[in-house]
Design a protein around this motif. Sequence first.
Motif, short mmCIF file in Angstrom:
data_model
loop_
_atom_site.label_atom_id
_atom_site.label_comp_id
_atom_site.label_asym_id
_atom_site.label_seq_id
_atom_site.Cartn_x
_atom_site.Cartn_y
_atom_site.Cartn_z
N PHE A 1 -4.13 9.83 1.43
CA PHE A 1 -4.85 8.87 0.61
C PHE A 1 -3.99 7.60 0.54
N TRP A 2 -4.66 6.46 0.35
CA TRP A 2 -3.96 5.18 0.34
C TRP A 2 -4.27 4.45 -0.96
N LYS A 3 -3.22 4.01 -1.65
CA LYS A 3 -3.39 3.40 -2.96
C LYS A 3 -2.73 2.02 -3.00
N THR A 4 -3.26 1.18 -3.88
CA THR A 4 -2.69 -0.15 -4.04
C THR A 4 -1.67 -0.21 -5.18
N LEU B 1 0.84 -1.19 0.00
CA LEU B 1 0.00 0.00 0.00
C LEU B 1 0.88 1.24 0.00
N TYR B 2 0.40 2.26 -0.73
CA TYR B 2 1.18 3.49 -0.91
C TYR B 2 0.44 4.67 -0.27
N GLN B 3 1.21 5.47 0.43
CA GLN B 3 0.69 6.65 1.12
C GLN B 3 0.89 7.87 0.21
N TYR B 4 -0.22 8.56 -0.09
CA TYR B 4 -0.16 9.64 -1.09
C TYR B 4 -0.70 10.94 -0.52
N ASP B 5 0.07 12.01 -0.69
CA ASP B 5 -0.32 13.36 -0.27
C ASP B 5 -0.88 14.10 -1.48
N LYS B 6 -2.19 14.30 -1.47
CA LYS B 6 -2.85 14.92 -2.62
C LYS B 6 -2.48 16.39 -2.76
N HIS B 7 -2.14 17.05 -1.65
CA HIS B 7 -1.83 18.48 -1.70
C HIS B 7 -0.48 18.75 -2.36
N THR B 8 0.49 17.90 -2.08
CA THR B 8 1.82 18.09 -2.66
C THR B 8 2.04 17.22 -3.89
N LYS C 1 1.38 2.39 -7.32
CA LYS C 1 2.10 3.66 -7.39
C LYS C 1 2.00 4.22 -8.81
N GLU C 2 1.21 5.27 -8.94
CA GLU C 2 1.06 5.91 -10.24
C GLU C 2 2.19 6.91 -10.45
N GLU C 3 2.39 7.31 -11.69
CA GLU C 3 3.44 8.28 -12.00
C GLU C 3 3.03 9.67 -11.47
N ARG C 4 3.82 10.22 -10.60
CA ARG C 4 3.58 11.54 -10.06
C ARG C 4 4.91 12.32 -10.06
N ASN C 5 4.84 13.56 -9.71
CA ASN C 5 6.03 14.39 -9.67
C ASN C 5 6.97 13.99 -8.54
N GLY C 6 6.41 13.55 -7.44
CA GLY C 6 7.23 13.25 -6.27
C GLY C 6 7.68 11.80 -6.24
N ASN C 7 8.65 11.54 -5.42
CA ASN C 7 9.16 10.19 -5.19
C ASN C 7 9.24 9.92 -3.71
N PHE C 8 9.49 8.67 -3.35
CA PHE C 8 9.64 8.32 -1.94
C PHE C 8 10.95 8.87 -1.42
N ASP D 1 -11.81 1.08 3.86
CA ASP D 1 -12.83 1.94 3.25
C ASP D 1 -12.20 3.10 2.50
N ALA D 2 -11.12 3.67 3.06
CA ALA D 2 -10.44 4.79 2.41
C ALA D 2 -9.85 4.35 1.06
N ILE D 3 -9.28 3.15 1.03
CA ILE D 3 -8.73 2.64 -0.22
C ILE D 3 -9.84 2.40 -1.24
N THR D 4 -10.89 1.75 -0.79
CA THR D 4 -12.00 1.40 -1.69
C THR D 4 -12.70 2.63 -2.23
N ASN D 5 -12.92 3.63 -1.35
CA ASN D 5 -13.72 4.81 -1.73
C ASN D 5 -12.87 5.97 -2.25
N GLY D 6 -11.54 5.83 -2.20
CA GLY D 6 -10.68 6.92 -2.65
C GLY D 6 -10.74 8.14 -1.76
N THR D 7 -10.92 7.91 -0.45
CA THR D 7 -10.99 9.01 0.51
C THR D 7 -9.75 9.01 1.39
N ALA D 8 -9.55 10.11 2.10
CA ALA D 8 -8.36 10.23 2.96
C ALA D 8 -8.62 9.61 4.32
#
Length: 265
Positions: free
Chosen positions: A253-256, A193-200, A258-265, A241-248
Motif C-alpha cells: 500500500f502507498w501512503k502520503t 510517499l510511504y510504502q506500507y506492508d499491511k500484513h506485517t 506516515k501514521e504511527e505503526r508498530n514498525g519503523n523504516f 489510483d492505489a494511493i487514492t483508492n487505498g488499494t495495493a
Amino acid sequence: MEYFIDIECNQFSEDIISIGIVNDNNEKFYSLVKPSSKITAFITGLTGITNDMVATAPKIFTVSTQILEWMSHSLSDDDIFYCYGNVDKSVYKRVLKHIKNSDTQLLFTHIVNHLVDDSIAIQEHFGLTRPVGLIKVFQFFKGEQIEQSHNALEDAEYLMSVHKSIQSNDRDISEAFPEYKGNNIRKYSKTVLYQYDKHTNEYKGSFDNIDKVIEWVYANVIPKNLKQPPKTSLVRKKISDAITNGTAYGGYFWKTNKEERNGNF
C-alpha cells in the motif's frame, strides 16, 4: 480474425447511413446505407453524405448480406470487432431490435457478441483520465495533422492503425495528451510517499516523489524479461489510483503520510 468497424448515423434516429470495415489482412468493406429518415443538414455537413447519395443505397438488411458475403460467411468465435467508443454497440442493438431479417440478425448478433471498445485500451495505454478522440491519437502516431472527414471506412482504417501502433510502440508517451490526464501527470510529483506492508503492519520505505516509486516498480515488480513492459504513464496511473483508492500495488500500500505503526523504516 480481427475486424475494425465504424459507422456513421443519422441525427436523432441513429439510423446507420454508412458502414466501413477493415480486417487484419487489410481487406476492406464500405457501403452507404439507405436510412428510414431524412439525413439532417448537420450530418451532411459532418460526413458529406446527402439524401441524394443514399436515395439509391441498399437498406441495412441488404448491406448485412453483402458483409456476410465479404466475410465469406466464416463467422468464428475467435472473431473480434474493434470499435471506438461505447455508442456504436447501442446502435447495433437497435438494428437487432427493429430489423428481423435473418442475415441482419446473424451478422449484428455476431458483432455485438464480439465487440470490443478499443478506446478503453488506448486510454489506459496513455494513462488518460478521460477519453481522447481517435483522430488525435492517429495524429500522434502519424506525426502530422490530419483533417477528419468522418468517413466510416477511413475511421476504421485509423482505428486499425492506432490499435497496431499501441501494440508495437516503443516511444515515450509520458508527455502525450496532458490535457486528458487531469492532474495525474503532476500528482504526487512533490509529495513524499510511504510504502506500507499491511500484513506485517510495517512501513518498508519512503520515496521522495512518485517518480522514485515508478523507478522502484520497474526494478522490483515488473519482470525483466517482458518484451513490452508497461509504459511509465500507465505505471504512474496505477500508483496514483492505489494511493487514492487505498488499494495495493506492487505488493504494498502507498501512503502520503506516515501514521504511527508498530514498525519503523
